[in-house]
Design a protein around this motif. Structure first.
Motif, mmCIF file in Angstrom:
data_model
loop_
_atom_site.group_PDB
_atom_site.id
_atom_site.type_symbol
_atom_site.label_atom_id
_atom_site.label_comp_id
_atom_site.label_asym_id
_atom_site.label_seq_id
_atom_site.Cartn_x
_atom_site.Cartn_y
_atom_site.Cartn_z
ATOM 1 N N THR A 3 -12.412 19.842 26.703
ATOM 2 C CA THR A 3 -12.771 19.559 25.313
ATOM 3 C C THR A 3 -11.657 20.109 24.449
ATOM 4 O O THR A 3 -10.972 21.054 24.854
ATOM 5 N N PRO A 4 -11.455 19.542 23.309
ATOM 6 C CA PRO A 4 -10.373 20.034 22.455
ATOM 7 C C PRO A 4 -10.627 21.491 22.122
ATOM 8 O O PRO A 4 -11.763 21.883 21.927
ATOM 9 N N GLY A 5 -9.581 22.231 22.029
ATOM 10 C CA GLY A 5 -9.728 23.629 21.687
ATOM 11 C C GLY A 5 -9.673 24.532 22.888
ATOM 12 O O GLY A 5 -9.640 25.748 22.763
ATOM 13 N N ASP A 6 -9.674 23.956 24.102
ATOM 14 C CA ASP A 6 -9.575 24.793 25.278
ATOM 15 C C ASP A 6 -8.203 25.451 25.375
ATOM 16 O O ASP A 6 -8.072 26.564 25.875
ATOM 17 N N VAL A 8 -4.545 26.158 22.976
ATOM 18 C CA VAL A 8 -4.152 26.204 21.574
ATOM 19 C C VAL A 8 -3.592 24.860 21.134
ATOM 20 O O VAL A 8 -3.938 24.327 20.098
ATOM 21 N N ASP A 9 -2.731 24.281 21.957
ATOM 22 C CA ASP A 9 -2.057 23.060 21.509
ATOM 23 C C ASP A 9 -2.722 21.805 22.061
ATOM 24 O O ASP A 9 -2.256 20.699 21.816
ATOM 25 N N ASN A 10 -3.791 21.971 22.837
ATOM 26 C CA ASN A 10 -4.525 20.797 23.307
ATOM 27 C C ASN A 10 -3.781 19.984 24.364
ATOM 28 O O ASN A 10 -4.228 18.903 24.709
ATOM 29 N N TYR A 13 -5.349 17.593 27.280
ATOM 30 C CA TYR A 13 -6.688 17.103 26.901
ATOM 31 C C TYR A 13 -6.842 15.693 27.441
ATOM 32 O O TYR A 13 -6.047 14.810 27.143
ATOM 33 N N THR A 85 -13.296 7.835 22.916
ATOM 34 C CA THR A 85 -13.093 9.213 22.444
ATOM 35 C C THR A 85 -11.636 9.379 22.046
ATOM 36 O O THR A 85 -10.726 8.979 22.778
ATOM 37 N N LYS A 86 -11.465 9.965 20.871
ATOM 38 C CA LYS A 86 -10.121 10.116 20.326
ATOM 39 C C LYS A 86 -9.369 11.166 21.138
ATOM 40 O O LYS A 86 -9.901 12.252 21.387
ATOM 41 N N ASP A 89 -5.881 13.695 18.268
ATOM 42 C CA ASP A 89 -6.675 13.884 17.057
ATOM 43 C C ASP A 89 -5.984 14.891 16.142
ATOM 44 O O ASP A 89 -5.945 16.077 16.420
ATOM 45 N N ASP A 92 -7.724 16.805 9.746
ATOM 46 C CA ASP A 92 -7.871 15.894 8.609
ATOM 47 C C ASP A 92 -6.891 16.187 7.474
ATOM 48 O O ASP A 92 -6.697 15.368 6.592
ATOM 49 N N PHE A 93 -6.299 17.378 7.476
ATOM 50 C CA PHE A 93 -5.351 17.673 6.402
ATOM 51 C C PHE A 93 -3.929 17.255 6.757
ATOM 52 O O PHE A 93 -2.987 17.554 6.047
ATOM 53 N N ARG A 95 -1.512 14.089 7.260
ATOM 54 C CA ARG A 95 -1.449 12.660 6.946
ATOM 55 C C ARG A 95 -0.330 12.052 7.773
ATOM 56 O O ARG A 95 0.795 11.942 7.307
ATOM 57 N N HIS A 149 1.201 16.797 4.156
ATOM 58 C CA HIS A 149 0.018 17.459 3.597
ATOM 59 C C HIS A 149 -0.187 17.092 2.128
ATOM 60 O O HIS A 149 0.593 17.502 1.280
#
Lengths: 150, 1105
Positions: A3-6, A8-10, A13, A85-86, A89, A92-93, A95, A149
């Motif tokens: 899962t994402p977050g496992d 630091v940089d993913n 994934y 599933t994305k 990802d 959201d901040f 762009r 940003h």
């Protein structure tokens, strides 16, 4: 399953998807261009996961006996979208826009890894800010905060 | 590593230079002092604020000049503590425990937060025109008074921004504040989800469409049916008449009503004068001398955006010329702030003074108008001599003033505009007739005013309301469609009793309103963005309306409901839906303008462009005899006169459910979320009231209590109350308990000629109550310390003398290293002389940039969130001050005081000249807001729930958010970004075309919305761009930038926003302002060419017709 977050940089994934979509078969063996399906990449901020009618364009005739295709056909007939599933990802901040990168001839695999050897997509590049900035500096692209940003 | 060490070396170098500087301070400082680049305490160029403030040329509220009228600090704090009830704000023990446990949960989980797993859901069938992430635009038309052509930007099928259609002559790209905010009402959570019906003991039940339509059909069959609706110029009225005929009722049972009474009054006047019901279309850009008698053409008006655009093009400073606008008005309107000369007059005197002007024109032997017309006018004027004299006496004006005015007017291209949009009195039609007479004598027809070619069509029919009140009692069924008579028609007319008496009222509304209370069936109608329709605002010019989104709720278009009813009573109209009805009607238009296209193709093409037209022509009979009409003249009331006017934001309450508009401050008073009563400072003193003191306004047995706002520039007899608020509490959480409605104060009275309801001109008594109520004002006693470099005025003579001179705002001696500049340097130019304070920019900005509405309490604490505000300054006398609006957004300083104070580099300087705010870096120290001299930074005190769809309408529906702009959470600082998302977008597009961004590619949201083209955005690095030319203009100055011509550099922030000084006529009160016109330095003398001042104007084609 990751899962994402496992990490630091993913990196690494590799989530489960509704069907085991073989990128290696489509982009590798059959040499279908990435943007045949991800056609938003050159026009828009998002590359876009192809709509079902893009899949069915070929798979009305091709490999109709395979289970994943039957699954797609069933969804298509019911007019139900497939929920993927994305993998890549961005927060959201951030762009990120595909269009200028495609126009600057950045290869897809720079960020997404070599999909011609993968089945379903997995995250290869860290996609952290430092990693983005490195590439921006090396290629003389803007490093102003407002580039990403706002 | 090499990179790092290189950076370190540079830092050391900088350190060294700073060190060197410190040790040579005395010598260097002395040098700077000698060259007047630095000021020591004693010779400051501007007075530092003393404890006792000296009266300056500008003031921001009446208490700066009359302290006794302001709220005293002691009283203020006492009243605020009483108004904020302690139980509301103190934390109860149970709440505290809840919060405590919640925070404990947060604390225990925060350490292992994972990134959320997001899903991607592609289309099954992707529409051909949809690319995810790319906007699709639709052309449509506003149903309201301006009939603006609009472009609705949709993303993934959802409308996100409303903009004016730049090709459409009536909007020319601009919009009004209510239309900008209409996107919010589309997504409003309080729109009903299904039709409702009253059953049994007036209990309301949700019902199914099928059931309710069948029930209505059974009621309609063979009964007397009527329709009460708002105005429209398109085929809507014809459709309603067709429906009425079809169900066996009479066509005359269609009643149109709008609170904008100017339309009916003007149409009646033209009917009397020329025999045709019409409204004139103005080309104010062709005039240079406008005389107004209570006109509000820039507030609500008849075509306010169209008129504001052409007024600002024709009247604002250009190549040594400046138009003149002489306004006589009893309340202070936004239009009046644009006047070069303004006279406060007694309410109701508009007619008398207009006649006095006509008299003066006659005395000056105007050559315009035929002999017959002149003699007819003479007859009217001579019969009204007493009336004219009385008006002059009451307003304290001399006939000689009008003689001078007539003299000037006849030498210029002049026009007269008269009448309030909503505050009609009993002489409303006569005022329009006198306006017609003066325009005949001025020769305005055919050049500035068009009545024979492309005239405007009235939206409502005169006398309809009076007819309704008289004859509707025998109706069995009344359809009320997109209209709210229970609230917008004064109670004293007996409207409520009439609605009660009608057995079955069917109310079809896009948003619930007071009329629903009287209805047995409340049907949820479409929002205009979901509907079909058309308008013919100008004769021969058609503008289409199409749905831009699928209906959000289970709503139906009113016309479709009626078609369904027809089908159910066995008399179907031959149309499947309203769209096909429209198409049938468009056959006639197709026959004329079809251009060899098939009807289907033609209709599709027009939907795409939004409009089509060829102006109609007609020949009018000469002016008829008006003396019979003038026999009905009403003498003016004595004493304090109430004016319940149409507020330009909420109008008659139609838009009150929009939190964005409620939070938009009124231009002149800066009050939001409230209703106030404005009186002149003298009157306030006379009745013993002051700011925030509640007075009782009595009219006969009716009374209303409201807090006073002493507004400089009002006539002493004027009592001005805006309409729009004071709705019932059970309709919307937005306006529940907000403000009061002045209409119940009014006695039922009508203008005898046009039948419009009288909402001004009635006598009231004012008595203080001793109570205090804090009005929610965003701007009051700020101390501007006599600074004269905030807004500047330039006398016309000085300006035209220095036309060719250019200014250099960028060369300012300072100690900062030179800035690196990228490919572009974005800048903005704001001509505040053109700004009438309409707040369109502010609303557009809020929609574009996902700015939350925070509510009344937060505004009272000074926590306004808007990124662009209109500062209002008074100058001159308190009795008749000049009002100047100054839009203030982030100035994007090159030497921004906010940047060095940020401890986390959240605010940095972009190489393209923008001051960037990186939300995800911000930790909320608010140092930047303290450092900002312009006070444009906004802090998020709360997370304004973005990501949930809940039933609290003040939260922005996530579907209504602009997906291109990040939403901000609690503890984040935000401010104007120069619409960086639009800049990015334009750059990406330019890159795709392999070119640089061109002039005109980027329009910021505020620039796009501005009806008077006051805001220009562009690239300062490109010397040919408009914004770069305007920065060199002689009028240009930076806010707080001192006076560079005289080597005063102010606070040296070097903003990328340039303001243009307002050019004023010599000797007018306003240029008592600031500018000392002595000794100019010899700066570069290259000409800047001012043709950039004029936008390409999409006017109605003059050769057509």
């Amino acid at each position: 399953m990751y899962t994402p977050g496992d990490t630091v940089d993913n990196v690494g994934y590799h989530p489960d998807q509704p069907i085991e979509f073989p990128h290696d078969l489509h982009a590798g063996d059959k040499k279908i261009a990435c943007q045949y399906c991800h056609s938003g990449a050159r026009r828009s901020a998002v590359a876009g996961v192809p709509p079902l009618n893009t899949c069915m364009g070929c798979h009305k005739l091709v490999a109709t006996d395979k289970d994943p295709i039957k699954f797609l056909k069933e969804k298509y007939d019911k007019n139900e979208p497939v929920e993927w599933t994305k993998v890549h990802d961005m927060p959201d901040f951030v762009r990120f826009s595909h269009q200028p990168h495609i126009l600057a001839k950045v290869e897809c695999k720079t960020c997404h890894g070599d999909l011609t050897t993968m089945k379903t997509a997995k995250q290869v590049a860290p996609l952290q800010m430092g990693w983005c900035i490195d590439c921006h500096i090396n290629n003389g692209a803007s490093t102003s905060c407002q580039t990403c940003h706002y | 590593m090499r990179f790092e060490s290189h950076k370190l070396f540079r830092i050391l170098l900088n350190e060294a230079s700073v060190y060197k500087m410190k040790h040579n301070t005395d010598k260097d400082l002395q040098k700077l002092v000698d060259t007047k680049e630095v000021y020591l305490r004693e010779d400051l160029p501007f007075e530092a604020p003393n404890k006792t403030i000296e009266k300056g040329p500008l003031f921001r509220s009446v208490e700066e000049v009359s302290p006794e009228l302001g709220e005293s600090p002691t009283e203020d704090s006492a009243s605020s503590s009483s108004s904020l009830k302690s139980e509301e704000y103190s934390l109860q023990r149970r709440d505290f425990m809840k919060l405590f446990s919640a925070s404990a949960v947060v604390a225990s989980t925060v350490s292992c937060v994972r990134r959320p797993v997001e899903k991607v859901v592609p289309y099954v069938h992707q529409p051909l025109d949809q690319v995810p992430g790319v906007a699709v635009n639709y052309a449509t038309t506003e149903p309201g008074i301006n009939s603006l052509g609009l472009i609705i930007k949709t993303r993934e099928g959802r409308p996100v921004i409303v903009e004016g259609n730049s090709q459409h002559p009536l909007s020319q790209g601009a919009t009004s504040a209510p239309i900008q905010a209409s996107i919010q009402t589309l997504y409003h959570p309080e729109r009903p989800k299904s039709p409702r019906a009253k059953m049994g003991n007036n209990k309301v039940f949700d019902v199914k469409w099928n059931e309710v339509l069948e029930k209505i059909s059974s009621l309609v069959k063979g009964k007397k049916v009527g329709i009460f609706t708002g105005g429209s110029t398109g085929h809507r009225q014809k459709f309603f008449k067709d429906f009425l005929k079809n169900v066996g009722s009479e066509e005359t049972r269609l009643y149109t009503y709008e609170s904008q009474t100017l339309v009916a009054a003007t149409a009646t006047a033209y009917k009397i004068a020329f025999g045709v019901e019409l409204l004139p279309r103005n080309s104010l850009n062709k005039a240079n001398f406008v005389v107004g008698f209570g006109t509000e053409f820039q507030d609500v008006g008849i075509a306010s955006i169209y008129d504001t655009k052409s007024f600002s093009q024709g009247q604002s400073y250009r190549r040594g010329t400046l138009g003149q606008f002489i306004q006589f008005e009893s309340r202070y309107t936004n239009t009046g702030t644009q006047a070069t000369e303004r006279h406060p007059i007694a309410p109701g005197d508009e007619l008398g003074l207009n006649l006095s002007f006509v008299k003066a024109l006659l005395a000056h032997k105007s050559k315009k108008g035929s002999k017959a017309e002149i003699s007819s006018i003479e007859k009217v004027v001579s019969s009204q001599e007493d009336y004219i004299a009385a008006a002059l006496k009451r307003s304290g004006l001399e006939q000689s003033l009008f003689d001078q005015l007539a003299d000037k007017a006849l030498k210029n291209k002049s026009v007269t505009l008269s009448g309030q949009s909503g505050g009609a009195d009993e002489n409303a039609t006569l005022l329009q007739l006198s306006c017609i007479m003066s325009n005949i004598l001025l020769g305005a027809y055919g050049t500035i005013m068009h009545i024979d070619r492309g005239w405007m069509k009235p939206r409502t029919n005169p006398m309809d309301l009076q007819r309704f009140l008289k004859e509707s009692s025998d109706l069995d069924v009344l359809f009320v469609i997109d209209s709210n008579p229970a609230f917008t028609v004064p109670e004293s007319t007996g409207i409520k009793q009439i609605l009660e008496k009608i057995p079955n009222v069917v109310s079809i509304q896009s948003f619930p309103n007071e009329t629903d209370e009287y209805a047995s069936f409340m049907l949820n109608g479409h929002h205009f963005l979901e509907s079909w329709g058309d308008e013919e605002p100008v004769a021969g010019f058609y503008s289409t309306r199409q749905p831009v989104v699928r209906p959000f709720t289970n709503s139906k278009q009113a016309e479709d409901v009626l078609l369904w009813v027809c089908a159910h009573i066995g008399k179907p109209l031959p149309h499947a839906d309203y769209r096909s009805y429209l198409k049938t009607q468009w056959k006639k238009i197709h026959a004329v303008l079809g251009n060899n296209l098939s009807l289907d193709r033609f209709f599709d093409v027009i939907l795409r462009t939004g409009f089509v037209g060829k102006l109609k022509r007609q020949s009018l009979s000469p002016l008829k005899d008006l003396s019979a009409s003038f026999a009905k003249i009403k003498t003016m009331e004595e004493g304090y006169i109430l004016n319940a006017y149409l507020d330009s934001r909420l109008t008659d309450g139609e838009y009150a459910e929009s939190p964005l508009l409620q939070e938009t401050p009124d231009g002149l008073t800066s009050i939001c979320w409230d209703t106030w009563v404005a009186v002149s400072p003298n009157t306030a003193k006379a009745i013993g009231a002051k700011y925030n003191k509640v007075i009782e306004i009595k009219s006969g047995s009716k009374s209303l209590k409201l807090a006073v706002y002493p507004l400089p520039g009002l006539h002493d007899l004027s009592v001005v109350i805006p309409r729009g608020n004071g709705h019932s509490n059970n309709i919307s959480k937005i306006f529940a308990g907000i403000g009061k409605d002045p209409l119940p104060l009014l006695n039922a009275a009508f203008d005898p000629l046009s039948g419009v309801i009288v909402t001004s001109g009635q006598k009231v008594e004012l008595t203080p109550t001793g109570e205090t109520y804090r009005l929610c004002a965003t701007q009051k006693h700020n101390d501007i310390a006599n600074r004269t470099d905030i807004i500047k005025f330039l006398p016309l003579s000085e300006m035209s003398k220095n036309e060719a001179k250019s200014k250099d705002l960028d060369t300012v001696p300072d100690l900062y290293p030179e800035l690196e500049v990228g490919d572009y340097r974005w800048g903005m130019s704001v001509d505040f002389g053109k700004c009438n304070g309409c707040s369109s920019c502010s609303v557009a900005c809020s929609v574009e940039n996902n700015i939350p509405s925070v509510g009344r309490e937060q505004i009272m604490m000074g926590r306004t969130m808007t990124w662009i505000r209109s500062d209002r300054y008074f100058s001159g006398s308190v009795e008749n001050p000049k009002v100047t609006f100054q839009p203030v957004m982030c100035q994007h300083c090159n030497h921004a005081p906010c940047e060095p104070v940020c401890p986390v580099f959240a605010t940095t300087h972009d190489p393209e000249g923008m001051n960037a705010q990186t939300y995800n870096r911000c930790v909320g120290t608010r140092y930047c807001a303290n450092a900002c001299p312009y006070k444009v930074r906004r802090f998020n005190w709360f997370t304004h729930k973005w990501n949930i769809i809940d039933d609290n309408p003040i939260h922005r529906n996530p579907r209504a958010l602009n997906p291109d702009v990040t939403v901000r959470t609690r503890g984040i600082m935000e401010k104007c970004t120069f619409c960086v998302q639009r800049v990015r977008d334009a750059k990406h597009k330019a890159k795709a075309d392999n070119r640089k961004v061109r002039e005109g590619d980027i329009k910021t949201a505020c620039q796009q919305a501005c009806p008077s083209d006051a805001i220009i955005f562009g690239d300062l690095k490109d010397p040919t761009s408009r914004v770069a030319k305007l920065r060199k203009d002689y009028r240009a100055f930076s806010m707080l930038g001192g006076d560079p011509e005289h080597k005063h550099y102010g606070i040296k922030t070097l903003p990328n926003v340039t303001y243009l000084a307002q050019v004023t006529h010599d000797g007018s009160s306003s240029n008592s302002g600031s500018h000392d016109s002595g000794g100019h330095s010899d700066e570069s003398k290259d000409s800047t060419g001012h043709d950039h001042d004029h936008d390409h104007r999409h006017e109605f084609n003059d050769n057509e017709g």
